[in-house]
Design an enzyme around this catalytic site. Structure first.
Site, PDB file in Angstrom:
ATOM      1  N   ARG A  89      21.860  81.453 -27.359  1.00  0.00           N
ATOM      2  CA  ARG A  89      22.832  82.418 -28.580  1.00  0.00           C
ATOM      3  C   ARG A  89      24.227  82.249 -27.894  1.00  0.00           C
ATOM      4  NH1 ARG A  89      20.720  88.120 -29.620  1.00  0.00           N
ATOM      5  NH2 ARG A  89      19.254  87.132 -30.567  1.00  0.00           N
ATOM      6  N   LYS A 146      20.620  96.771 -25.131  1.00  0.00           N
ATOM      7  CA  LYS A 146      21.989  96.049 -25.864  1.00  0.00           C
ATOM      8  C   LYS A 146      23.089  97.410 -26.521  1.00  0.00           C
ATOM      9  CE  LYS A 146      18.456  94.624 -28.768  1.00  0.00           C
ATOM     10  NZ  LYS A 146      17.834  93.650 -29.574  1.00  0.00           N
ATOM     11  N   CYS A 173      15.650  87.117 -41.209  1.00  0.00           N
ATOM     12  CA  CYS A 173      15.443  86.548 -39.649  1.00  0.00           C
ATOM     13  C   CYS A 173      14.655  85.423 -39.353  1.00  0.00           C
ATOM     14  CB  CYS A 173      14.986  87.724 -38.626  1.00  0.00           C
ATOM     15  SG  CYS A 173      13.327  88.101 -39.005  1.00  0.00           S
ATOM     16  N   ARG A 188      27.301  93.075 -26.943  1.00  0.00           N
ATOM     17  CA  ARG A 188      27.091  91.693 -27.609  1.00  0.00           C
ATOM     18  C   ARG A 188      28.153  91.318 -28.441  1.00  0.00           C
ATOM     19  NH1 ARG A 188      21.275  91.232 -28.291  1.00  0.00           N
ATOM     20  NH2 ARG A 188      20.216  91.909 -26.612  1.00  0.00           N
ATOM     21  N   CYS A 211      10.400  83.244 -32.973  1.00  0.00           N
ATOM     22  CA  CYS A 211      10.396  84.544 -32.432  1.00  0.00           C
ATOM     23  C   CYS A 211       8.962  85.145 -31.774  1.00  0.00           C
ATOM     24  CB  CYS A 211      10.968  85.654 -33.560  1.00  0.00           C
ATOM     25  SG  CYS A 211      11.200  87.305 -32.942  1.00  0.00           S
ATOM     26  N   CYS A 220      16.148  92.674 -37.506  1.00  0.00           N
ATOM     27  CA  CYS A 220      17.432  91.809 -37.338  1.00  0.00           C
ATOM     28  C   CYS A 220      18.045  91.078 -38.417  1.00  0.00           C
ATOM     29  CB  CYS A 220      16.712  90.585 -36.480  1.00  0.00           C
ATOM     30  SG  CYS A 220      15.918  91.128 -34.707  1.00  0.00           S
ATOM     31  N   CYS A 247       9.206  91.527 -38.586  1.00  0.00           N
ATOM     32  CA  CYS A 247       8.648  92.748 -37.742  1.00  0.00           C
ATOM     33  C   CYS A 247       9.759  93.491 -38.145  1.00  0.00           C
ATOM     34  CB  CYS A 247       8.482  92.338 -36.286  1.00  0.00           C
ATOM     35  SG  CYS A 247      10.016  92.512 -35.392  1.00  0.00           S
ATOM     36  N   LYS A 284      26.329  97.245 -29.569  1.00  0.00           N
ATOM     37  CA  LYS A 284      26.775  96.452 -30.778  1.00  0.00           C
ATOM     38  C   LYS A 284      27.905  97.129 -31.311  1.00  0.00           C
ATOM     39  CE  LYS A 284      22.320  94.202 -31.423  1.00  0.00           C
ATOM     40  NZ  LYS A 284      21.500  93.727 -32.664  1.00  0.00           N
TER      41      LYS A 284
HETATM   42 FE1  SRM Z   1      17.503  90.856 -33.156  1.00  0.00          FE
HETATM   43  C1  SRM Z   1      15.014  91.146 -30.638  1.00  0.00           C
HETATM   44  C2  SRM Z   1      17.025  87.670 -33.492  1.00  0.00           C
HETATM   45  C3  SRM Z   1      20.156  90.474 -35.002  1.00  0.00           C
HETATM   46  C4  SRM Z   1      17.491  94.407 -33.570  1.00  0.00           C
HETATM   47  N1  SRM Z   1      16.273  89.438 -32.220  1.00  0.00           N
HETATM   48  C5  SRM Z   1      15.550  89.780 -31.277  1.00  0.00           C
HETATM   49  C6  SRM Z   1      14.629  88.606 -30.796  1.00  0.00           C
HETATM   50  C7  SRM Z   1      15.693  88.073 -29.374  1.00  0.00           C
HETATM   51  C8  SRM Z   1      13.397  88.609 -30.049  1.00  0.00           C
HETATM   52  C9  SRM Z   1      12.919  89.044 -28.926  1.00  0.00           C
HETATM   53  O1  SRM Z   1      13.507  90.131 -28.481  1.00  0.00           O
HETATM   54  O2  SRM Z   1      12.001  88.307 -28.312  1.00  0.00           O
HETATM   55  C10 SRM Z   1      14.929  87.517 -31.937  1.00  0.00           C
HETATM   56  C11 SRM Z   1      15.105  86.149 -31.509  1.00  0.00           C
HETATM   57  C12 SRM Z   1      14.549  85.289 -32.723  1.00  0.00           C
HETATM   58  C13 SRM Z   1      14.889  83.920 -32.505  1.00  0.00           C
HETATM   59  O3  SRM Z   1      13.789  83.079 -32.760  1.00  0.00           O
HETATM   60  O4  SRM Z   1      15.769  83.480 -32.876  1.00  0.00           O
HETATM   61  C14 SRM Z   1      15.998  88.166 -32.339  1.00  0.00           C
HETATM   62  N2  SRM Z   1      18.566  89.247 -33.861  1.00  0.00           N
HETATM   63  C15 SRM Z   1      18.176  88.195 -33.970  1.00  0.00           C
HETATM   64  C16 SRM Z   1      19.101  87.215 -35.107  1.00  0.00           C
HETATM   65  C17 SRM Z   1      19.188  85.724 -34.510  1.00  0.00           C
HETATM   66  C18 SRM Z   1      18.595  87.346 -36.436  1.00  0.00           C
HETATM   67  C19 SRM Z   1      19.180  86.793 -37.235  1.00  0.00           C
HETATM   68  O5  SRM Z   1      18.700  86.516 -38.534  1.00  0.00           O
HETATM   69  O6  SRM Z   1      20.322  86.212 -37.162  1.00  0.00           O
HETATM   70  C20 SRM Z   1      20.335  88.083 -34.973  1.00  0.00           C
HETATM   71  C21 SRM Z   1      21.145  87.557 -33.524  1.00  0.00           C
HETATM   72  C22 SRM Z   1      22.454  88.388 -33.567  1.00  0.00           C
HETATM   73  C23 SRM Z   1      23.577  87.964 -32.585  1.00  0.00           C
HETATM   74  O7  SRM Z   1      24.038  86.638 -32.747  1.00  0.00           O
HETATM   75  O8  SRM Z   1      23.591  88.614 -31.599  1.00  0.00           O
HETATM   76  C24 SRM Z   1      19.715  89.605 -34.359  1.00  0.00           C
HETATM   77  N3  SRM Z   1      18.908  92.140 -33.960  1.00  0.00           N
HETATM   78  C25 SRM Z   1      19.763  91.915 -35.075  1.00  0.00           C
HETATM   79  C26 SRM Z   1      20.210  93.127 -35.637  1.00  0.00           C
HETATM   80  C27 SRM Z   1      21.265  92.976 -36.631  1.00  0.00           C
HETATM   81  C28 SRM Z   1      22.886  93.495 -35.779  1.00  0.00           C
HETATM   82  O9  SRM Z   1      22.729  93.476 -34.695  1.00  0.00           O
HETATM   83  O10 SRM Z   1      23.372  93.564 -36.863  1.00  0.00           O
HETATM   84  C29 SRM Z   1      19.513  94.257 -35.239  1.00  0.00           C
HETATM   85  C30 SRM Z   1      19.317  95.331 -35.928  1.00  0.00           C
HETATM   86  C31 SRM Z   1      20.575  96.341 -35.095  1.00  0.00           C
HETATM   87  C32 SRM Z   1      20.125  97.014 -34.057  1.00  0.00           C
HETATM   88  O11 SRM Z   1      20.251  96.381 -32.846  1.00  0.00           O
HETATM   89  O12 SRM Z   1      19.416  98.158 -34.100  1.00  0.00           O
HETATM   90  C33 SRM Z   1      18.206  93.572 -34.124  1.00  0.00           C
HETATM   91  N4  SRM Z   1      16.495  92.266 -32.518  1.00  0.00           N
HETATM   92  C34 SRM Z   1      16.711  93.689 -32.747  1.00  0.00           C
HETATM   93  C35 SRM Z   1      15.563  94.539 -31.959  1.00  0.00           C
HETATM   94  C36 SRM Z   1      15.307  96.048 -32.075  1.00  0.00           C
HETATM   95  C37 SRM Z   1      16.193  96.703 -31.122  1.00  0.00           C
HETATM   96  C38 SRM Z   1      15.942  98.259 -31.140  1.00  0.00           C
HETATM   97  O13 SRM Z   1      16.607  99.019 -31.057  1.00  0.00           O
HETATM   98  O14 SRM Z   1      14.600  98.591 -31.226  1.00  0.00           O
HETATM   99  C39 SRM Z   1      14.754  93.604 -31.086  1.00  0.00           C
HETATM  100  C40 SRM Z   1      13.822  93.850 -30.138  1.00  0.00           C
HETATM  101  C41 SRM Z   1      14.067  94.075 -28.992  1.00  0.00           C
HETATM  102  O15 SRM Z   1      15.266  94.050 -28.588  1.00  0.00           O
HETATM  103  O16 SRM Z   1      13.230  94.464 -28.042  1.00  0.00           O
HETATM  104  C42 SRM Z   1      15.532  92.486 -31.419  1.00  0.00           C
HETATM  105 FE1  SF4 Z   2      11.933  88.698 -34.330  1.00  0.00          FE
HETATM  106 FE2  SF4 Z   2      11.578  90.753 -35.682  1.00  0.00          FE
HETATM  107 FE3  SF4 Z   2      14.027  90.076 -34.826  1.00  0.00          FE
HETATM  108 FE4  SF4 Z   2      12.675  89.114 -37.141  1.00  0.00          FE
HETATM  109  S1  SF4 Z   2      13.212  91.237 -36.953  1.00  0.00           S
HETATM  110  S2  SF4 Z   2      13.774  87.996 -35.262  1.00  0.00           S
HETATM  111  S3  SF4 Z   2      10.538  89.216 -36.200  1.00  0.00           S
HETATM  112  S4  SF4 Z   2      12.343  90.667 -33.403  1.00  0.00           S
END
Ligand code: SRM
Ligand code: SF4
Length: 586
Positions: free
Chosen positions: A85, A227, A449, A154, A455, A498, A494, A229
């Site tokens: 990323r 993280k 996502c 981030r 993922c 994201c 899930c 943001k």
């Molecule tokens: Fe996310 C974890 C993809 C934005 C909340 N996110 C992940 C992981 C890395 C899975 C993992 O931990 O093994 C995913 C990788 C999937 C893949 O195959 O690419 C993943 N997140 C993404 C992306 C690619 C989704 C998308 O459709 O674009 C976004 C990448 C953003 C970037 O460029 O930095 C992405 N993730 C978000 C957002 C939205 C935002 O930031 O505006 C959120 C919700 C906001 C927040 O942070 O609360 C988000 N991602 C999570 C979480 C839940 C965190 C929590 O507080 O519980 C996880 C799980 C974790 O971190 O353990 C997670």
């Molecule tokens: Fe993976 Fe869940 Fe984030 Fe979708 S919402 S990319 S399934 S961690």
């Protein structure tokens, strides 16, 4: 609590630290043994510690989940691969950088570029032997992946529209400044040693190379609890969804000029099934800061999180829980006293009133144009007659135009002369790329996502499942005469959220197999959380259930009432009653 860098020492009365804390502390500024494990051809995957540390370098070790189906055969193990990323503050790339990323995804990844919900690119499907070449390639184009993931600040979001407008220009500059200020320092040296053989490249602060022992002045040895943001937005254009962010700066203007920012803190989306201590939370307005105070305020909020975030339970280790548990008054008091060093000015009374997807041809105000193209779920690829990747490559190669990515997973081609517009239009036709005007509203306002197959946390499909759902929804909305309504639909594989599904009018959150939890009643402009409508809904029942609710909306809405506002007005119990109760059995 002192504002000195954090220590991991836990007293006997404190809960046991999460195992990731020890991995960070013993990592030698994020080095671990990543270099050794990448150099060993016998290893097809990383040890647990390096799996955690590589996140700070902008990468996740993943597994091709589609390949699992073949694994019941003897001798077939996991198909390990990596995701990388980028960090692209404000989503900005030059034309040459865009073309370099396109080359790289073809050479070392799965031939697609994935625009993320945070204005960045992800490469998927990278094999271990190709990782070094890929990371060297992106750095050669003066782009980095350092801090793309991991317990640091981030990618910093900012409205990407290249309009000749002082507020947007200032926000882009401040996004760059905050990103640079909160970038890992000692970690940058480790990154360069491991991936670039210690070579210095232009965009890394020289001090890092001069002083190898420099510690992390902001993060300390154990970085953040998790993280962090940050985003910038405008009241009439909340295209970065700032209320979902740990730290948001909402630009306040007077006569079109930016005079400062309302600072919001404590937003986030993720939650965990069956764990009521975890929940989505909207950021709260903390104070007003002047433009010259933004970087210092960002550092202060980051340090507050560093010192007060939960380091024992990673499920609760987000700034939103500090805000929730303390309340905004205590948050303000601690921030002002220990981290900002001056009394706070109260936030200005400036509401959020809109969100612009920035699609179609639009004048920039400087004699040039930009073209916003809708990218379904952010995936730039060639498939069938839609050759989006080749078409974008052809346009950018021809014009060498700047490119910007949006936090709604779309792409903007910028700085295009009027005389070049017809050529761009004919390339869109040649490569089968639809103009945004010809797409349905629900398709344009949807996000998903990646989920399966990349993922590791996905329990359902999302990116691959949503197009069928939005296609069916578009037909239903057209049949009801509601095709032009702005109704945002976001799906995730899930509950981690994201694609920010808890703020959209319709949220579809993977529950397992082909079932989803349905949420309803958020706001197109990202101002309100939605509410759970029904749990464990089979995917084929989603559209029929929504059709029942859309039909009632059409009959009962007040003049101009938006769908989410209607849902909020009539209340969740009434909506649940329309579709058989909260569990679908009532
Ligand atoms: Fe996310 C974890 C993809 C934005 C909340 N996110 C992940 C992981 C890395 C899975 C993992 O931990 O093994 C995913 C990788 C999937 C893949 O195959 O690419 C993943 N997140 C993404 C992306 C690619 C989704 C998308 O459709 O674009 C976004 C990448 C953003 C970037 O460029 O930095 C992405 N993730 C978000 C957002 C939205 C935002 O930031 O505006 C959120 C919700 C906001 C927040 O942070 O609360 C988000 N991602 C999570 C979480 C839940 C965190 C929590 O507080 O519980 C996880 C799980 C974790 O971190 O353990 C997670
Ligand atoms: Fe993976 Fe869940 Fe984030 Fe979708 S919402 S990319 S399934 S961690």
């Amino acid at each position: 609590m002192s504002t000195d860098t954090a220590s991991t020492a836990a007293t006997s009365s404190e809960p046991k630290l999460s195992p990731v804390e020890a991995i960070k502390e013993n990592s030698r500024s994020l080095r671990g043994t990543i270099a050794e494990e990448f150099a060993d051809p016998a290893l097809d995957h990383l040890s647990e510690a390096n799996k955690q540390l590589i996140k700070f370098h902008g990468s996740y070790q993943q597994e091709d989940r589609d390949a699992r189906k073949k694994r019941d055969k003897p001798g077939v193990g996991k198909a390990y691969m990596f995701m990388v990323r980028l960090k692209l503050p404000g989503g900005k790339l030059t034309g040459d950088q865009y073309l370099a990323m396109d080359d790289i995804c073809g050479k070392y990844a799965n031939g697609t570029l994935r625009i993320t919900t945070r204005q960045s690119f992800q490469f998927h499907g990278i094999l271990k032997p190709d990782m070094k070449s890929l990371i060297r390639g992106i750095n050669a184009a003066l782009v980095t992946s350092l801090g793309g993931c991991g317990d640091v600040n981030r990618n910093v979001l900012s409205c990407p529209a290249p309009l000749n407008d002082p507020a947007r220009k200032q926000m882009q500059e401040l996004a760059d400044a905050v990103a640079a200020h909160l970038a890992p320092r000692a970690g940058a040296r480790a990154y360069h040693e491991i991936w670039l053989n210690g070579e210095q490249v232009e965009h890394v602060p020289a001090a890092e190379h001069e002083n190898p022992e420099a510690n992390e002045p902001i993060y300390g040895k154990v970085y953040l609890p998790r993280k962090f943001k940050t985003a910038f937005s405008l009241p009439h254009d909340n295209c970065t969804d700032i209320l979902a962010q740990c730290l948001g700066f909402l630009c306040v203007t007077e006569n079109g000029k930016p005079v400062g920012y309302n600072l919001y803190a404590g937003g986030g989306q993720g939650q965990t099934n069956g764990n009521p201590d975890t929940f989505p939370h909207l950021a709260r307005a903390v104070c007003f800061v002047e433009p010259g105070e933004v970087v210092r305020a960002a550092e202060g909020i980051c340090k507050l999180f560093r010192d007060h975030g939960n380091r024992a339970n990673r499920k609760r280790a987000r700034l939103k829980y500090v805000m929730h548990d303390w309340g905004v008054e205590k948050f303000r008091e601690v921030f002002a006293r220990d981290y900002f060093g001056q009394p706070l000015r109260m936030p200005k009374d400036v509401p959020i009133t809109g969100l612009d997807l920035h699609l179609g041809w639009q004048p920039q105000g400087d004699g040039k144009w930009f073209l916003g193209l809708s990218v379904e779920n952010g995936r730039i690829k060639d498939e069938g007659t839609l050759r989006l990747r080749s078409g974008l490559r052809a346009i950018v190669s021809k014009l060498r135009c700047n490119v910007r990515l949006t936090a709604q997973q779309d792409v903007l081609l910028c700085d295009i002369a009027t005389a070049d517009r017809p050529g761009v239009d004919s390339l869109l036709n040649e490569y089968g790329i639809s103009r945004p005007e010809s797409l349905t509203q629900v398709r344009k306002w949807s996000m998903a996502c990646p989920a399966i197959p990349t993922c590791g946390l996905a329990i359902t499909e999302a990116e691959r499942a949503l197009p069928t759902v939005t296609g069916q929804l578009a037909a239903v909305l057209a049949e009801l005469g509601l095709g032009e309504e702005l109704i945002s639909v976001r799906m995730t594989g899930c509950p981690n959220g994201c694609a920010r599904p808890y703020q959209s009018e319709v949220g579809l959150v993977g529950r397992g197999g082909t079932k989803y939890t349905m949420y309803i009643g958020g706001d197109t402009f990202g101002r309100r959380l939605n509410t759970e409508l029904q749990d464990s809904v089979p995917i084929e029942q989603i559209v029929p259930k929504l059709k029942t609710i859309f039909t009632a909306f059409k009959a009962e809405r007040t003049t101009g009432e938006a769908f989410g506002d209607y849902c909020t007005r009539v209340g969740i119990e009434r909506l649940q009653g329309m579709i058989g109760g909260a569990n679908g059995k009532g």
